[in-house]
Design a protein around this motif. Structure first.
Motif, PDB file in Angstrom:
ATOM      1  N   ASP A 134      -6.043   8.662  -0.407  1.00 41.96           N
ATOM      2  CA  ASP A 134      -6.805   8.679  -1.774  1.00 41.96           C
ATOM      3  C   ASP A 134      -5.591   8.627  -2.786  1.00 41.96           C
ATOM      4  O   ASP A 134      -5.310   9.392  -3.469  1.00 41.96           O
ATOM      5  N   GLY A 135      -5.096   7.303  -2.871  1.00 38.74           N
ATOM      6  CA  GLY A 135      -4.163   6.949  -3.852  1.00 38.74           C
ATOM      7  C   GLY A 135      -2.618   7.068  -3.479  1.00 38.74           C
ATOM      8  O   GLY A 135      -2.102   7.868  -3.090  1.00 38.74           O
ATOM      9  N   CYS A 136      -2.465   5.743  -3.005  1.00 40.74           N
ATOM     10  CA  CYS A 136      -1.071   5.436  -2.364  1.00 40.74           C
ATOM     11  C   CYS A 136      -0.401   4.284  -3.115  1.00 40.74           C
ATOM     12  O   CYS A 136      -0.983   3.346  -3.147  1.00 40.74           O
ATOM     13  N   PHE A 137       0.940   4.114  -3.170  1.00 41.71           N
ATOM     14  CA  PHE A 137       1.784   3.150  -3.654  1.00 41.71           C
ATOM     15  C   PHE A 137       1.622   1.795  -2.418  1.00 41.71           C
ATOM     16  O   PHE A 137       1.490   0.635  -2.674  1.00 41.71           O
ATOM     17  N   SER A 138       1.860   2.479  -1.178  1.00 44.35           N
ATOM     18  CA  SER A 138       1.622   1.354  -0.158  1.00 44.35           C
ATOM     19  C   SER A 138       0.859   2.261   0.908  1.00 44.35           C
ATOM     20  O   SER A 138       0.943   3.210   1.116  1.00 44.35           O
ATOM     21  N   GLY A 139       0.113   1.548   1.626  1.00 45.55           N
ATOM     22  CA  GLY A 139      -0.947   2.066   2.474  1.00 45.55           C
ATOM     23  C   GLY A 139      -0.244   2.400   4.053  1.00 45.55           C
ATOM     24  O   GLY A 139       0.262   3.520   4.354  1.00 45.55           O
ATOM     25  N   ILE A 140      -0.227   1.302   4.540  1.00 46.56           N
ATOM     26  CA  ILE A 140       0.534   1.369   6.009  1.00 46.56           C
ATOM     27  C   ILE A 140       1.681   0.487   5.962  1.00 46.56           C
ATOM     28  O   ILE A 140       1.416  -0.692   6.141  1.00 46.56           O
ATOM     29  N   SER A 141       2.746   1.043   6.421  1.00 42.43           N
ATOM     30  CA  SER A 141       3.815   0.020   6.256  1.00 42.43           C
ATOM     31  C   SER A 141       4.282  -0.017   7.783  1.00 42.43           C
ATOM     32  O   SER A 141       4.454   0.678   8.648  1.00 42.43           O
ATOM     33  N   VAL A 142       4.300  -1.505   8.311  1.00 45.12           N
ATOM     34  CA  VAL A 142       4.836  -1.907   9.383  1.00 45.12           C
ATOM     35  C   VAL A 142       5.778  -2.924   9.171  1.00 45.12           C
ATOM     36  O   VAL A 142       5.458  -4.203   9.756  1.00 45.12           O
ATOM     37  N   ASP A 143       6.603  -2.721   8.542  1.00 44.91           N
ATOM     38  CA  ASP A 143       7.668  -3.437   8.177  1.00 44.91           C
ATOM     39  C   ASP A 143       9.145  -3.009   8.666  1.00 44.91           C
ATOM     40  O   ASP A 143       9.449  -2.079   8.074  1.00 44.91           O
ATOM     41  N   PRO A 144       9.902  -3.875   9.422  1.00 39.04           N
ATOM     42  CA  PRO A 144      11.102  -3.206  10.015  1.00 39.04           C
ATOM     43  C   PRO A 144      12.251  -3.418   8.879  1.00 39.04           C
ATOM     44  O   PRO A 144      13.527  -3.236   9.286  1.00 39.04           O
ATOM     45  N   ALA A 145      11.922  -4.231   7.875  1.00 41.66           N
ATOM     46  CA  ALA A 145      12.919  -4.444   6.893  1.00 41.66           C
ATOM     47  C   ALA A 145      14.105  -5.274   7.330  1.00 41.66           C
ATOM     48  O   ALA A 145      13.463  -6.339   8.180  1.00 41.66           O
ATOM     49  N   LYS A 146      15.423  -4.979   7.443  1.00 41.49           N
ATOM     50  CA  LYS A 146      16.335  -5.982   8.040  1.00 41.49           C
ATOM     51  C   LYS A 146      16.585  -5.634   9.490  1.00 41.49           C
ATOM     52  O   LYS A 146      17.246  -6.198   9.933  1.00 41.49           O
ATOM     53  N   GLU A 199       7.423  -2.100 -13.867  1.00 38.44           N
ATOM     54  CA  GLU A 199       6.118  -2.386 -14.120  1.00 38.44           C
ATOM     55  C   GLU A 199       4.968  -1.310 -13.312  1.00 38.44           C
ATOM     56  O   GLU A 199       5.463  -0.728 -12.323  1.00 38.44           O
ATOM     57  N   ILE A 200       3.913  -1.079 -13.969  1.00 37.96           N
ATOM     58  CA  ILE A 200       3.033  -0.246 -13.300  1.00 37.96           C
ATOM     59  C   ILE A 200       2.083  -1.269 -12.325  1.00 37.96           C
ATOM     60  O   ILE A 200       1.345  -2.004 -12.835  1.00 37.96           O
ATOM     61  N   THR A 201       2.365  -0.836 -11.094  1.00 40.31           N
ATOM     62  CA  THR A 201       1.681  -1.603 -10.027  1.00 40.31           C
ATOM     63  C   THR A 201       1.676  -0.950  -8.852  1.00 40.31           C
ATOM     64  O   THR A 201       2.013   0.154  -8.660  1.00 40.31           O
ATOM     65  N   HIS A 202       1.245  -1.649  -7.827  1.00 37.98           N
ATOM     66  CA  HIS A 202       1.220  -0.973  -6.310  1.00 37.98           C
ATOM     67  C   HIS A 202       1.422  -2.213  -5.426  1.00 37.98           C
ATOM     68  O   HIS A 202       1.284  -3.400  -5.505  1.00 37.98           O
ATOM     69  N   GLN A 203       1.952  -1.827  -4.177  1.00 39.29           N
ATOM     70  CA  GLN A 203       1.885  -2.753  -2.820  1.00 39.29           C
ATOM     71  C   GLN A 203       0.537  -2.952  -2.205  1.00 39.29           C
ATOM     72  O   GLN A 203      -0.530  -2.700  -2.730  1.00 39.29           O
ATOM     73  N   THR A 204       0.493  -3.227  -1.049  1.00 37.77           N
ATOM     74  CA  THR A 204      -0.836  -3.816  -0.437  1.00 37.77           C
ATOM     75  C   THR A 204      -1.240  -2.625   0.654  1.00 37.77           C
ATOM     76  O   THR A 204      -0.417  -1.820   0.946  1.00 37.77           O
ATOM     77  N   PRO A 205      -2.593  -2.619   0.933  1.00 39.95           N
ATOM     78  CA  PRO A 205      -3.005  -1.581   1.903  1.00 39.95           C
ATOM     79  C   PRO A 205      -2.172  -1.604   3.220  1.00 39.95           C
ATOM     80  O   PRO A 205      -1.979  -0.559   3.986  1.00 39.95           O
ATOM     81  N   VAL A 206      -1.633  -2.894   3.646  1.00 40.71           N
ATOM     82  CA  VAL A 206      -0.701  -2.900   4.910  1.00 40.71           C
ATOM     83  C   VAL A 206       0.451  -3.955   4.451  1.00 40.71           C
ATOM     84  O   VAL A 206       0.200  -4.825   3.939  1.00 40.71           O
ATOM     85  N   LEU A 221      -0.382  -9.537   2.156  1.00 41.32           N
ATOM     86  CA  LEU A 221      -1.823  -9.218   1.996  1.00 41.32           C
ATOM     87  C   LEU A 221      -2.350 -10.644   2.916  1.00 41.32           C
ATOM     88  O   LEU A 221      -3.035 -10.488   4.019  1.00 41.32           O
ATOM     89  N   GLU A 222      -1.790 -11.797   2.826  1.00 43.33           N
ATOM     90  CA  GLU A 222      -2.214 -12.876   3.540  1.00 43.33           C
ATOM     91  C   GLU A 222      -1.742 -12.674   4.881  1.00 43.33           C
ATOM     92  O   GLU A 222      -2.621 -13.262   5.913  1.00 43.33           O
ATOM     93  N   ARG A 223      -0.634 -12.189   5.070  1.00 43.65           N
ATOM     94  CA  ARG A 223      -0.080 -12.058   6.519  1.00 43.65           C
ATOM     95  C   ARG A 223      -0.865 -10.924   7.209  1.00 43.65           C
ATOM     96  O   ARG A 223      -1.098 -10.970   8.361  1.00 43.65           O
ATOM     97  N   THR A 224      -1.515  -9.847   6.491  1.00 44.82           N
ATOM     98  CA  THR A 224      -2.548  -8.907   7.104  1.00 44.82           C
ATOM     99  C   THR A 224      -3.621  -9.442   7.575  1.00 44.82           C
ATOM    100  O   THR A 224      -4.212  -9.179   8.777  1.00 44.82           O
TER     101      THR A 224
END
Length: 345
Positions: free
Chosen positions: A202-214, A241-248, A277-280
């Protein structure tokens, strides 16, 4: 410690935790709630955490396989910043405020079941994301904890809410209510297989992270199932900037996705991560009975990657009405999930 444990050893372990009790399946917990099913701690008894733990971390390790931890009457504070308004000149590691970046840590507990728990966060909500980035999670599951279940947790104003790391494959997050999350509602950056079901983010900057970064991790043979889950994005200050990331939050090396019966609600017309989002959508090997809600009144940008046919799209006021109804229905159906004192029962 071996997976098998005699009662004397288990009692010594239990005694290491404050406000800890052992509860037989025939008893009731504080508040008159229904007893748990037969637990699988020492001698089949759940471990019970109760009371206010404040800034004191609770670390549970090497429990018997399949142990149950009942935290339905326990409260924790999660705090990642030593000052209330971190900035470029005074970051979140500077100041005198108390911190408790990982209130509950579960390590090397295969098949553990953690039920309930109320995590009240003090993570700053208005400072810039970069300045507030002192890593933290309300609940951390790590080590040899395959098959862990986290159920009925209530958490708000955290950095990350629930994090699964190495060894916690096959996780299950069920019936949890997570709100006002400054970063990831669920961090799964070790790219583990797991299930997220019947949850309200119920309100998150990023939903589910499956990003291993580097990190050189590869989750392409793993699968994450998102089922019956409501994910509402919330715009925060991030890099000015006031914004958010993606659900996944995904990469090409992320696990495959099954998305069923779920709702993704996008709050900011200037949201980031169209490529994510396209990758999701591309990672989804199953996609059915879902809703994508475009909550702003602004039109969907022409560059926005529209979802596959397993999503129905609503925009503007229709989207907001749908979210309000789904949100209210979820809360009404989960009266067993803990509330904060300023929330309606």
């Amino acid at each position: 410690m071996s997976a098998k444990m005699d009662r004397r050893s288990f009692m010594r372990l239990a005694g290491s935790y404050p406000v800890l009790a052992l509860l037989s399946g025939s008893q009731k917990v504080e508040g008159g709630q229904a007893p748990l099913p037969a637990g699988i701690g020492g001698d089949g008894q759940p471990i019970v955490l109760g009371g206010e733990y404040g800034y004191q971390q609770q670390s549970m390790r090497d429990l018997p396989a399949g142990a149950t931890i009942d935290a339905r009457n326990a409260s924790f504070i999660v705090a990642n910043s030593r000052n209330g308004d971190p900035s470029a000149t005074m970051g979140c590691d500077e100041g005198t405020l108390p911190i408790n970046r990982y209130p509950v840590v579960i390590r090397d507990c295969p098949g553990v079941r953690f039920i309930g728990g109320r995590f009240n966060g003090e993570v700053p909500q208005t400072s810039d994301w970069e300045d507030t980035y002192c890593n933290s999670a309300a609940l951390l599951v790590r080590g040899e904890s395959a098959g862990a279940t986290i159920e009925g947790v209530r958490a708000r104003r955290c950095w990350d809410a629930v994090r699964f790391t190495e060894g916690a494959t096959g996780f299950r997050l069920k019936g949890c209510w997570l709100s006002e999350i400054r970063d990831d509602a669920v961090e799964n950056d070790y790219l583990l297989s797991g299930t997220i079901e019947d949850c309200l983010f119920d309100g998150c900057f990023s939903g589910i992270s499956v990003d291993p970064a580097k990190n050189e991790r590869d989750g392409t043979k793993e699968t994450v199932h998102i089922d019956g889950t409501l994910i509402h994005m919330h715009a925060y200050l991030a890099k000015g900037e006031i914004t958010h990331q993606t659900p996944v939050k995904a990469t090409d090396r992320s696990p495959r996705l099954r998305i069923t019966g779920s709702v993704f609600a996008l709050a900011a017309a200037n949201m980031r991560g169209f490529h994510r989002l396209e990758r999701t959508w591309r990672l989804a090997i199953e996609c059915r009975d879902n809703m994508l809600l475009w909550l702003p009144d602004e039109p969907i940008p022409s560059t926005f990657p529209m979802p596959p046919s397993g999503f129905r799209v609503l925009k503007g006021i229709d989207a907001r009405r749908h979210w309000d109804k789904a949100h209210s229905q979820w809360i009404a159906a989960h009266s067993d999930v803990a509330r904060f004192s300023d929330e309606a029962l």
